[in-house]
Write a protein that holds these residues in place. Structure first.
Motif, mmCIF file in Angstrom:
data_model
loop_
_atom_site.group_PDB
_atom_site.id
_atom_site.type_symbol
_atom_site.label_atom_id
_atom_site.label_comp_id
_atom_site.label_asym_id
_atom_site.label_seq_id
_atom_site.Cartn_x
_atom_site.Cartn_y
_atom_site.Cartn_z
ATOM 1 N N TYR A 83 38.688 46.620 41.965
ATOM 2 C CA TYR A 83 39.238 45.294 41.658
ATOM 3 C C TYR A 83 40.752 45.450 41.549
ATOM 4 C CZ TYR A 83 34.589 43.445 40.562
ATOM 5 O OH TYR A 83 33.291 43.036 40.639
ATOM 6 N N SER A 85 43.051 43.607 40.377
ATOM 7 C CA SER A 85 43.785 43.047 39.241
ATOM 8 C C SER A 85 43.913 43.968 38.029
ATOM 9 C CB SER A 85 43.168 41.711 38.819
ATOM 10 O OG SER A 85 43.437 40.756 39.839
ATOM 11 N N ASN A 119 39.942 40.499 47.975
ATOM 12 C CA ASN A 119 39.466 41.108 46.735
ATOM 13 C C ASN A 119 39.261 40.050 45.649
ATOM 14 O OD1 ASN A 119 39.868 43.024 44.115
ATOM 15 N ND2 ASN A 119 39.049 44.199 45.821
ATOM 16 N N ASP A 120 39.828 40.240 44.460
ATOM 17 C CA ASP A 120 39.535 39.318 43.353
ATOM 18 C C ASP A 120 40.522 38.150 43.269
ATOM 19 O OD1 ASP A 120 41.752 40.647 42.414
ATOM 20 O OD2 ASP A 120 40.718 41.690 40.808
ATOM 21 N N TYR A 122 43.816 38.410 43.591
ATOM 22 C CA TYR A 122 45.048 38.903 42.952
ATOM 23 C C TYR A 122 46.321 38.372 43.625
ATOM 24 C CZ TYR A 122 45.715 41.720 47.026
ATOM 25 O OH TYR A 122 45.952 42.063 48.316
ATOM 26 N N PRO A 143 34.029 41.302 43.634
ATOM 27 C CA PRO A 143 35.408 40.817 43.666
ATOM 28 C C PRO A 143 35.520 39.383 44.212
ATOM 29 C CG PRO A 143 35.318 43.085 44.427
ATOM 30 C CD PRO A 143 33.895 42.641 44.257
ATOM 31 N N ALA A 146 34.705 36.994 41.509
ATOM 32 C CA ALA A 146 35.805 36.957 40.534
ATOM 33 C C ALA A 146 36.938 36.070 41.046
ATOM 34 C CB ALA A 146 36.313 38.372 40.255
ATOM 35 N N ALA A 147 37.199 36.125 42.361
ATOM 36 C CA ALA A 147 38.264 35.309 42.952
ATOM 37 C C ALA A 147 37.938 33.825 42.819
ATOM 38 C CB ALA A 147 38.445 35.679 44.429
ATOM 39 N N CYS A 156 32.649 35.134 51.390
ATOM 40 C CA CYS A 156 32.189 36.521 51.244
ATOM 41 C C CYS A 156 31.653 37.005 52.588
ATOM 42 C CB CYS A 156 31.136 36.597 50.151
ATOM 43 S SG CYS A 156 30.730 38.288 49.723
ATOM 44 N N ASN A 352 39.468 50.022 34.626
ATOM 45 C CA ASN A 352 38.541 49.125 35.314
ATOM 46 C C ASN A 352 37.186 49.187 34.615
ATOM 47 O OD1 ASN A 352 36.668 47.946 37.019
ATOM 48 N ND2 ASN A 352 37.630 48.699 38.895
#
Ligand code: JHZ
Ligand code: ZN
Length: 416
Positions: A83, A85, A119-120, A122, A143, A146-147, A156, A352
């Motif tokens: 991740y 972030s 990814n998340d 970020y 991830p 999470a985003a 995805c 993490n």
């Protein structure tokens, strides 16, 4: 130890970029487990899957690459623990990247920014805050979820040539395409680049980052070699790759992140600036486009290993306890190639939370919260995430003040 699932990997027969069949191997890191495949202690999957890790140079297009392709479904899709972030330095790096793009180009509610391997969220979250429409594309479900939770629309999916076509027919082309540390991860290198070509508006720009091969070699960053990283790029190799797809490297910046990276600005029209021309000329002058440049590297990697192992064994012999910092993918290569494991190191810490409670691949060190350094006070800590050394040393002032010491392995093992 050797245990391979059928169809889990394939060995390339030609160059990943130009298809040339004269690949010249120059470094063999042996059979290693997958660097981001952390082990659940309760279901301890032993023996682990291990795959050959051999690095080769293509004399036809100058691309450095590994020979084995592990199936992406195994590498990225299921429980991928990375991740973005968790590093404040990376978040700052990304925020300033977006600020610079916004300063250079007028972007508004009718623009589109796409990030491949978002990814998340970020990076894209910085555009969202400024009201610029974005779409993230990332195959790792954790991830990606999470985003979305952070307000960054994310698909995805793996980004491929055919996915790019479908995406454009539904959402249109993009003003800016970001792709950080992903080009090297993709098995269909040409399909990915062709997808970027389709995705870009005629006046669009792809802003792409990757570790720079020159720094990898100079600083003996051999631990950044693992199965997720199929390619290791010089500007020369990138120029050959993108030109094949009608894309041009019009600008380049060198960045400190990840041990030394390139940020290239790629457009569907040729407007090469002098910086690009100078860097290409420099690579030619030092021979980075020639096989001879790589012949000594293997011996330098072995020298680093010998020095690090000797240092660790000396400290252990003196009765010192040693832990490690950073359950990084590169940490897995470092530990496995050096043969360092629970005999030498007691545990590894990582911020993490998705990695905590798991074990490092191969070496099987337990991954704990960084708080444990202050509690357990190991005498030494091997800095596996050496690319974030400054940030980590600043954060560990209390441990250092209490007499703790770090061992930084790259470019040369030393105690700080
Ligand atoms: P980090 C990653 O590689 C993943 P890794 C990937 N393979 C890739 O291509 C490269 O990046 C570019 C932790 N940490 O990011 C976080 C702390 O605990 O250098 C990470 O687990 N505290 C896609 O995994 C690890 O260290 C901290 O203060 O080799 C760093 O791993 C900081 C700053 C980090 O890359
Ligand atoms: Zn080639």
């Amino acid at each position: 130890l050797l245990h391979q699932r059928r169809n889990a990997s394939q060995t390339v027969t030609g160059c990943r970029s130009c298809g040339g069949t004269s690949l010249q191997p120059f470094l063999d890191l042996g059979y290693t487990p997958l660097a981001d495949r952390l082990i659940k202690p309760e279901t301890c999957e032993v023996p682990e899957l291990v795959f050959p890790l051999v690095v080769a140079f293509c004399p036809d297009c100058a691309l450095v690459q590994i020979l084995e392709t592990v199936a992406p479904e195994i590498l990225f899709a299921d429980a991928y623990p990375y991740y973005s972030s968790f590093s404040p330095a990376l978040l700052e790096h990304s925020r300033s990247n977006v600020e610079q793009r916004l300063a250079e180009r007028e972007l508004g509610p009718s623009s589109l920014v796409v990030e491949l391997a978002s990814n998340d969220g970020y990076l894209l979250k910085n555009y969202v805050e400024r009201g610029v429409p974005v779409c993230g594309i990332d195959p790792a479900d954790g991830p990606a979820a999470a985003a979305r939770k952070a307000g960054v629309p994310t698909l995805c999916e793996f980004f491929t040539e055919s996915f790019a076509r479908e995406f454009v027919s539904e959402h249109g082309q993009a003003d800016i395409v970001h792709a950080n540390n992903v080009l090297a991860h993709v098995a269909d290198t040409n399909g990915f680049v062709s997808g970027i070509r389709n995705l870009l508006k005629p006046d669009g720009t792809a802003v792409i980052e990757m570790p720079y091969l020159l720094r990898l070699i100079e600083h003996v960053e051999f631990d950044t070699i693992y199965h997720e990283h199929l390619c290791y790029f010089s500007l020369t190799a990138l120029d050959n790759l993108f030109r094949r797809h009608g894309l041009f490297l019009n600008r380049v910046e060198e960045l400190a992140i990840h041990g030394g990276s390139l940020r290239i600005f790629v457009e569907p029209f040729e407007a090469t600036d002098t910086g690009v021309k100078q860097m290409l000329a420099h690579e030619k002058a030092i021979g980075l486009d020639q096989p001879a440049y790589f012949t000594e590297f293997s011996a330098r990697v072995d020298a680093l290993r010998e020095k690090l192992v000797a240092l660790v064994e000396q400290l252990k012999g003196q009765g010192h306890s040693i832990a490690a910092y950073g359950a990084a993918a590169k940490g897995a290569t470092m530990l496995n190639y050096c043969g360092l494991d629970t005999r030498h190191l007691d545990f590894v810490v990582d911020r993490n939370v998705n990695k905590q409670g798991l074990l490092m691949p191969g070496a099987h060190l337990p991954i704990l919260d960084p708080e444990e350094l202050a509690k357990r006070r190991p005498d030494y800590v091997l800095m596996l995430a050496w690319n974030f050394a400054d940030e980590i040393l600043a954060q560990q002032q209390a441990y250092l003040a209490a007499g703790g010491r770090f061992i930084v392995p790259v470019p040369e093992p030393r105690i700080v």
